[in-house]
Write an enzyme that holds these catalytic residues in place. Sequence first.
Site, short mmCIF file in Angstrom:
data_model
loop_
_atom_site.label_atom_id
_atom_site.label_comp_id
_atom_site.label_asym_id
_atom_site.label_seq_id
_atom_site.Cartn_x
_atom_site.Cartn_y
_atom_site.Cartn_z
N GLU A 276 11.82 2.13 -3.88
CA GLU A 276 11.57 3.48 -3.35
C GLU A 276 12.41 3.72 -2.10
O GLU A 276 12.86 4.83 -1.84
CB GLU A 276 10.07 3.66 -3.07
CG GLU A 276 9.30 3.80 -4.37
CD GLU A 276 7.91 3.19 -4.37
OE1 GLU A 276 7.35 2.97 -3.27
OE2 GLU A 276 7.39 2.93 -5.47
N TRP B 119 0.81 -1.22 0.00
CA TRP B 119 0.00 0.00 0.00
C TRP B 119 0.85 1.27 0.00
O TRP B 119 0.32 2.37 -0.15
CB TRP B 119 -0.94 0.00 1.21
CG TRP B 119 -2.04 -1.01 1.15
CD1 TRP B 119 -2.29 -1.90 0.14
CD2 TRP B 119 -3.05 -1.23 2.14
NE1 TRP B 119 -3.40 -2.66 0.44
CE2 TRP B 119 -3.89 -2.27 1.66
CE3 TRP B 119 -3.36 -0.66 3.38
CZ2 TRP B 119 -4.98 -2.74 2.39
CZ3 TRP B 119 -4.44 -1.12 4.11
CH2 TRP B 119 -5.24 -2.15 3.61
N LYS B 120 2.14 1.14 0.23
CA LYS B 120 3.04 2.31 0.27
C LYS B 120 2.45 3.35 1.24
O LYS B 120 1.86 2.97 2.24
CB LYS B 120 3.26 2.85 -1.15
CG LYS B 120 3.70 1.73 -2.11
CD LYS B 120 4.13 2.21 -3.46
CE LYS B 120 4.51 1.00 -4.32
NZ LYS B 120 5.06 1.38 -5.62
N GLY C 145 1.29 -2.59 -6.44
CA GLY C 145 1.21 -1.26 -5.84
C GLY C 145 -0.17 -0.65 -6.07
O GLY C 145 -1.14 -0.98 -5.39
N GLY C 146 -0.26 0.21 -7.06
CA GLY C 146 -1.49 0.96 -7.31
C GLY C 146 -2.76 0.12 -7.35
O GLY C 146 -3.77 0.48 -6.73
N SER D 206 3.40 -2.35 -12.22
CA SER D 206 2.22 -2.10 -13.06
C SER D 206 1.41 -3.36 -13.37
O SER D 206 0.89 -3.50 -14.48
CB SER D 206 2.62 -1.37 -14.34
OG SER D 206 3.19 -0.11 -14.03
#
Length: 252
Positions: free
Chosen positions: A99, A10-11, A236-237, A215
């Site tokens: 990151e 979820w960052k 991720g997203g 992605s």
Amino acid sequence: MRTKIVAGNWKMNNNEKESIQLIDALYESIKNETLKNTRVIVAPTFVNLSTSLKAAKNSEIEVVAQNMHQAKNGAYTGEISADMLKAIGIKTVILGHSERRTYFNETDASLAEKVATILENDLETIFCFGELLEDRKSENHFAVVESQISNALFQLEAGAWKSIILAYEPVWAIGTGETASAEQAQEMHEFIRSIVAKKYNKEVADAVSILYGGSVKPANAEEIFSKPDVDGGLIGGAALNVADFTGIIKAI
Ligand code: 13P
């Protein structure tokens, strides 16, 4: 058979309420799915781990941390130790995300220390690595990935590899909408398994789950996951949206 894994990183997204809502919605969305040999994981931010663990209790959803400091304790303002994570019920920690390497100066050397701390504490890690666009353009991607893995993980005893999940995340594919092709993912995963086999043995190499990240969406997940050396994804997203994450889980 290798364990399949779909993990949502979820960052720095979702406050406490949003974290609970997302876990509740995910639970509703997958409760009737048969998750054969498949782990479903979410990685909320540190402050929302306890609440998320409670929300995920009695479900098959596992809650893991996004990072951890290597030291046992001490004067490291703003950092979180293995013991603190274990004390609230965390069993798995993501390490080495690009990151963190890029924005927080994590290096192969500091990651080797973090991996040692993981093992000392009987934790498990999802260990991330991957090349930059310039590495791929200059055809250095295999060498870069090999050095990231060997510098941080090849000091381990063979037996320690049961606590390691690998996550190949080419940096150029993270959050860009540009995903590696299924063939590019397979080619790298096969290479990774071959270097682990060379350093250790075939048994260790065959047992380690290797996730692809960058992605991944419901539309491309099935093709990527169909490759023999791809054992799942680090998302991720698309992990922030229940329908998308469910679609990716169904793809596996
Ligand atoms: P995206 O799926 O948003 O590209 O992010 C991948 C990732 O960094 C997971 O750790």
